[in-house]
Design an enzyme around this catalytic site. Structure first.
Site, short mmCIF file in Angstrom:
data_model
loop_
_atom_site.label_atom_id
_atom_site.label_comp_id
_atom_site.label_asym_id
_atom_site.label_seq_id
_atom_site.Cartn_x
_atom_site.Cartn_y
_atom_site.Cartn_z
N LYS A 531 -0.77 -10.48 4.83
CA LYS A 531 -0.01 -9.71 5.83
C LYS A 531 -0.85 -8.53 6.30
CE LYS A 531 2.29 -6.87 2.32
NZ LYS A 531 3.57 -6.36 1.81
N ARG A 639 15.60 -2.61 -1.91
CA ARG A 639 15.13 -2.69 -0.53
C ARG A 639 15.76 -3.91 0.13
NH1 ARG A 639 8.69 -2.33 0.08
NH2 ARG A 639 8.89 -4.52 -0.45
N HIS A 669 10.69 -8.29 -6.44
CA HIS A 669 9.62 -7.33 -6.15
C HIS A 669 9.71 -6.19 -7.17
CE1 HIS A 669 6.95 -5.93 -2.67
NE2 HIS A 669 6.68 -5.16 -3.70
N ARG A 726 1.82 -13.25 -7.10
CA ARG A 726 1.45 -12.86 -5.74
C ARG A 726 0.31 -11.85 -5.80
NH1 ARG A 726 6.98 -12.07 -5.77
NH2 ARG A 726 6.72 -9.81 -5.55
N TYR A 769 -11.57 20.50 18.87
CA TYR A 769 -10.29 20.96 19.40
C TYR A 769 -9.73 22.11 18.58
CZ TYR A 769 -9.86 16.86 22.46
OH TYR A 769 -10.03 15.92 23.43
N CYS A 818 -10.92 13.52 16.18
CA CYS A 818 -10.47 13.28 17.55
C CYS A 818 -10.08 11.81 17.71
CB CYS A 818 -11.59 13.63 18.53
SG CYS A 818 -12.33 15.27 18.25
N ASP A 820 -11.47 9.34 19.41
CA ASP A 820 -12.55 8.36 19.38
C ASP A 820 -13.80 8.86 18.65
OD1 ASP A 820 -11.19 6.43 21.19
OD2 ASP A 820 -11.40 8.09 22.60
#
Length: 876
Positions: A531, A639, A669, A726, A769, A818, A820
């Site tokens: 996942k 849950r 779980h 798992r 910044y 920042c 990028d």
């Protein structure tokens, strides 16, 4: 799936038992040829193959020490240390361990009654197999050859993976290099349908003629069960041989006078690098148009083989088109890539023969880019021609493609090209201007004074002197036999479109998988979590490796993740953890298995699939059974899941619908398996899970798979493995339990970026910044890196909380992260330069340590890496 008892095998493999195993009930579950791959010793049978440069018998002591207890050895061969060195081992003596391996695989194939497609030909076998698996994956559970496993050894290993209880289709490729080999492979594969890709020059040396090689390849399709052959009618020899054998099948041609069951006509289309084609299938009255997502001739030819299969299976044209556009590229098969300095690469670095070279040069000829065209080519192997004739033919292929520079890599091609170069020089000096050139096959080069030949004995020698600016504005075809490792040349010439890369080490991932497997009791199955884009590593690539490594199940969070894997050709069972009721029909279509966690959800599931038995199925090739389900039980996570109070109502539904309710597993779980301070609570959860599953299995009337342990639980609670576990974060090299042996796990992912620019700033200068970069009392060197929070680099690492590694030295962050980019202090790293690599996490910067700095967990750092970051997969 049944496995043969070792003691029952002498008759099957024409052998005799030299020593019975200590465990008389031992069965052969895994076929083992390499002592370095003894990761699953229980049930592994080692075949001691002997070759010109190796002898498998030498490795028996090592394998026995690793726990392997079943061996197939050659008759009259002395065992290292003598028979007494293997007191618990079962040892079968056979005339040929290879023949025994093949016989065992053939017997296993006989248990499989569904369709099997066999693929052979000179070129394109692997890509046709991979594409066909992708295109048919929505309809079938497919077992296919991994990688290019098509040899006398690879085929039996591939066929052994057929599971009659799960797979509905097998697709296997077969390659040969000499007379007699295909008959052995045919007995193992026993195809019911076949694809013949083409007839080229590969492996000519092993045959007296093209005709002999063709007839040998067609031996694959002679079995009593064989029904249908797909082939290309454009090839005269193939068409004649098929007709002589009275094999019926499909063909396609652009020559209207030739007979064809399916006729395709193609034309280039817009956008560029796509192909528009028209299909006519008179037997069904079908006429349809399709667009292929590529324009090169080899890809078109490969796709047409696959397309004929889909048309015969009567898949709707609109659905075929949808699947075609989602074809997943097969690595190193004429890929088009942007190179450095405005160059363009055609990457065909998988194999090298005359037929493949001609196709690749044809693709090069169709490129409309201006500038010089260069061919980088390795030795051409197994052509069946003398060196002089072979490379004269290579040279003769170049004019039509407009090649003006030829770079040969390898001892043989270097020698022959030097001879050609010398001839050209002599002819150029001896031939008066305006006169005819020599009739030598390579003499065309004299007409172009700008033609250049360069040679190197090895790939390493070429890379040592490589300057990428020498290839500026060129179109470069890179065509090499696999052993030359030309992917390194591609990497050196390819443009870095984004300075940030997540490198995923597939060898490390395999290592971690086997580490956890060794913690499991015999027979315990393994579900692996892929996942969240496989924890950021890349779902398809990781899932493909797990399929090759024989994982039992995959698990994803949402249906879309499972659909993407199916459309990429992954056939393993897939559990969907958060399946919405409105997706149940889609799950059935893609053979995905939902996790059911409430009575309301179960009722919707039952209502969705309350279909009368007489309802017709779309086609005989597309059965859509009711999906298996996984019942989630809440034992303390609070849950999702059924509570113990729900059990009476749940048990009543299971009893009422047991006959048509396919329950695959029950699961829970654990809330704190990684924290020893909560072990009492974990034991309470496990006890509750045992109580609940006993009640529910009684209602069903049969047992099912049960799983509770995650990565941490596998290591800390081995007694609670039930019959499946798992594996999640542990696969990716992170030990959440802090109990793994020192250095037992290897980091799988390394996130790195590059330095865009370095500035020297006066004392007191602020950075970034909000001027949040801390002022310093002295001059500093600040490097700007090409990574930011849009790439998944957490803003909390700003202002010194995070560090990166440059030249192996730590560089702290300065100022804010920042979108990028971000800035680091390299004052104490004088060697740092623009373009240098900065490691964000990986070797030297472990994920748990970085996560602790900002108060999070390794999971978050892995899964936060943006999908815009290029993934690069490496393997030794």
């Amino acid at each position: 799936m049944s496995f043969p008892p070792f003691l029952d095998l002498p008759a099957r493999v024409s052998g005799h038992l030299r020593q019975a195993p200590a465990d008389a009930s031992a069965t052969v579950r895994h076929l083992l040829l390499d002592s370095r791959r003894a990761d699953l010793p229980v049930g592994a049978a080692f075949f001691a193959l002997r070759g010109p440069s190796h002898d498998g018998h030498r490795y028996l002591p090592d394998l026995y020490a690793q726990g392997v207890r079943l061996f197939f050895v050659e008759e009259n061969t002395a065992l290292p240390g003598g028979l007494a060195a293997y007191p618990e081992a079962g040892i079968m003596e056979v005339a040929s361990p290879l023949a025994a391996l093949q016989a065992l695989a053939a017997a296993h194939r006989a248990q499989f009654t569904a369709s099997v497609i066999g693929i052979t030909g000179s070129n394109g076998k692997t890509i046709v197999k991979e594409w066909l698996a992708q295109l048919l994956s929505p309809d079938e559970d497919i077992c296919r050859s991994p990688r290019s496993y098509n040899s006398q050894v690879g085929v039996p290993l591939s066929v052994w993976e057929l599971n009659p209880e799960r797979h509905t289709l097998g697709i296997f490729e077969a390659g040969i290099s000499e007379v007699g080999e295909m008959a052995r492979l045919a007995r193992i594969i026993r195809p019911t349908e076949g694809i013949f890709t083409n007839l080229g020059t590969a492996h000519d040396a092993g045959f007296a003629s093209e005709e002999q090689k063709l007839l040998e390849k067609l031996t694959l399709f002679q079995g009593a069960d064989f029904q249908l052959l797909f082939y290309c009618a454009d090839q005269f020899l193939v068409r004649a041989a098929v007709a002589a054998r009275q094999l019926l099948g499909f063909s396609w041609t652009r020559q209207p006078t030739l007979p064809a069951d399916v006729r395709f006509t193609t034309e280039a289309s817009s956008p560029a690098n796509t192909t528009r084609l028209r299909a006519e299938y008179p037997a069904t009255g079908l006429t349809a148009e399709f667009t292929l997502p590529f324009a090169d001739e080899p890809s078109i030819e490969n796709a047409l083989h696959c397309l004929a299969v889909l048309l015969h299976r009567q898949v709707e044209p609109a659905e075929i088109q949808r699947r075609l556009l989602r074809l997943h590229p097969v690595a190193m098969r004429l890929e088009m890539k942007l190179g450095r300095h405005d160059s363009y690469l055609l990457d065909d670095t998988y194999n090298n023969d005359l037929a493949g070279l001609a196709l690749a040069l044809n693709a090069l000829a169709r490129q409309s880019r201006p500038g010089r065209r260069t061919l980088i080519i390795s030795d051409v192997l197994e052509s069946g021609l003398s060196s002089a004739e072979l490379y004269a033919r290579v040279a003769a292929l170049l004019p039509a493609a407009g090649v003006s520079r030829l770079i040969g890599i390898g001892e043989e091609i270097s020698r022959e090209l030097k001879i050609i170069n010398y001839k050209l020089k002599i002819e150029s000096e001896a031939t008066p201007s305006g006169s005819d050139a020599s009739t030598d096959p390579a003499s065309f080069l004299t007409s172009n004074s700008q033609f250049l030949i360069q040679t190197y004995p090895t790939t390493e020698a070429f890379l040592a002197q490589l300057n990428s600016t020498d290839f500026a504005h060129e179109t470069i075809l890179i065509k090499g036999a696999r052993r030359f490792g030309f992917e390194r040349i591609v990497a050196a010439l390819q443009a870095q479109q984004h300075g940030t890369v997540l490198e995923v080490n597939l060898d490390a991932l395999s290592h971690n998988l086997q580490y956890y497997r060794r913690q499991l009791s015999p027979g315990t199955r393994l579900m692996v979590m892929v996942k969240a884009f496989a924890y950021g590593a890349g779902s398809y690539e990781v899932a493909s490796l797990l399929e090759f490594q024989r994982a039992d199940y995959l698990a994803v969070a949402y249906a879309d993740e499972g659909i993407a894997l199916r459309e990429a050709g992954i056939s393993l069972p897939i559990m969907v953890m958060n399946a919405a009721p409105d997706s149940f029909e889609t799950l059935r279509r893609y053979r995905l298995e939902p996790e059911i966690y409430s009575l309301e959800m179960l009722d919707e599931y039952l209502a969705t699939f309350d279909i009368p038995a007489e309802s017709p199925l779309p086609t005989p090739y597309s059965p859509l059974p009711t999906p298996k389900i996984h019942l989630k039980l809440d034992t303390g996570m609070r849950r999702l899941g059924f509570d113990e109070a729900d059990l009476p109502a749940l048990a009543a539904r299971l009893r009422q619908h047991a006959a048509r309710l396919p329950v695959a597993s029950m699961m829970t779980h654990l809330a704190a398996a990684d924290e020893s301070g909560h072990d009492d609570f974990t034991h309470e959860q496990l006890a509750a899970f045992r109580r609940m599953t006993i009640t529910l299995e009684a209602a069903l009337g049969h047992s099912v798979l049960k799983h509770a342990l995650n990565s941490a639980g596998i290591l800390r609670f081995p007694a609670a493995q039930f019959n499946m576990v798992r594996l999640g974060i542990g696969l990716y090299g992170v030990d959440a339990s802090n109990t793994a042996d020192l250095a037992a796990l290897r980091p799988v992912s390394q996130l790195r970026t590059t330095i865009s620019q370095i500035k020297t700033l006066p004392a007191g200068t602020t950075v970034g910044y909000g001027r949040r970069g801390t002022a310093a009392a002295a001059e500093r060197r600040i490097a700007t890196l090409a990574i930011g929070y849009a790439d998944g680099y957490d803003r909390r690492f700003g202002n010194g909380a995070g560090t990166v590694l440059i030249h192996g030295q730590a560089a702290p962050l300065v100022g804010s992260v920042c979108m990028d980019m971000c800035m680091v202090d390299v004052t104490n790293i004088p060697a740092a330069r623009a373009g240098d690599v900065a490691v964000i996490f990986g070797e030297g910067l472990p994920l748990p340590e970085l996560a602790a700095r900002i108060g999070t967990i390794a999971y978050e750092l892995l899964t936060s890496v943006s999908e815009r970051v290029k993934r690069v997969f490496v393997s030794e």
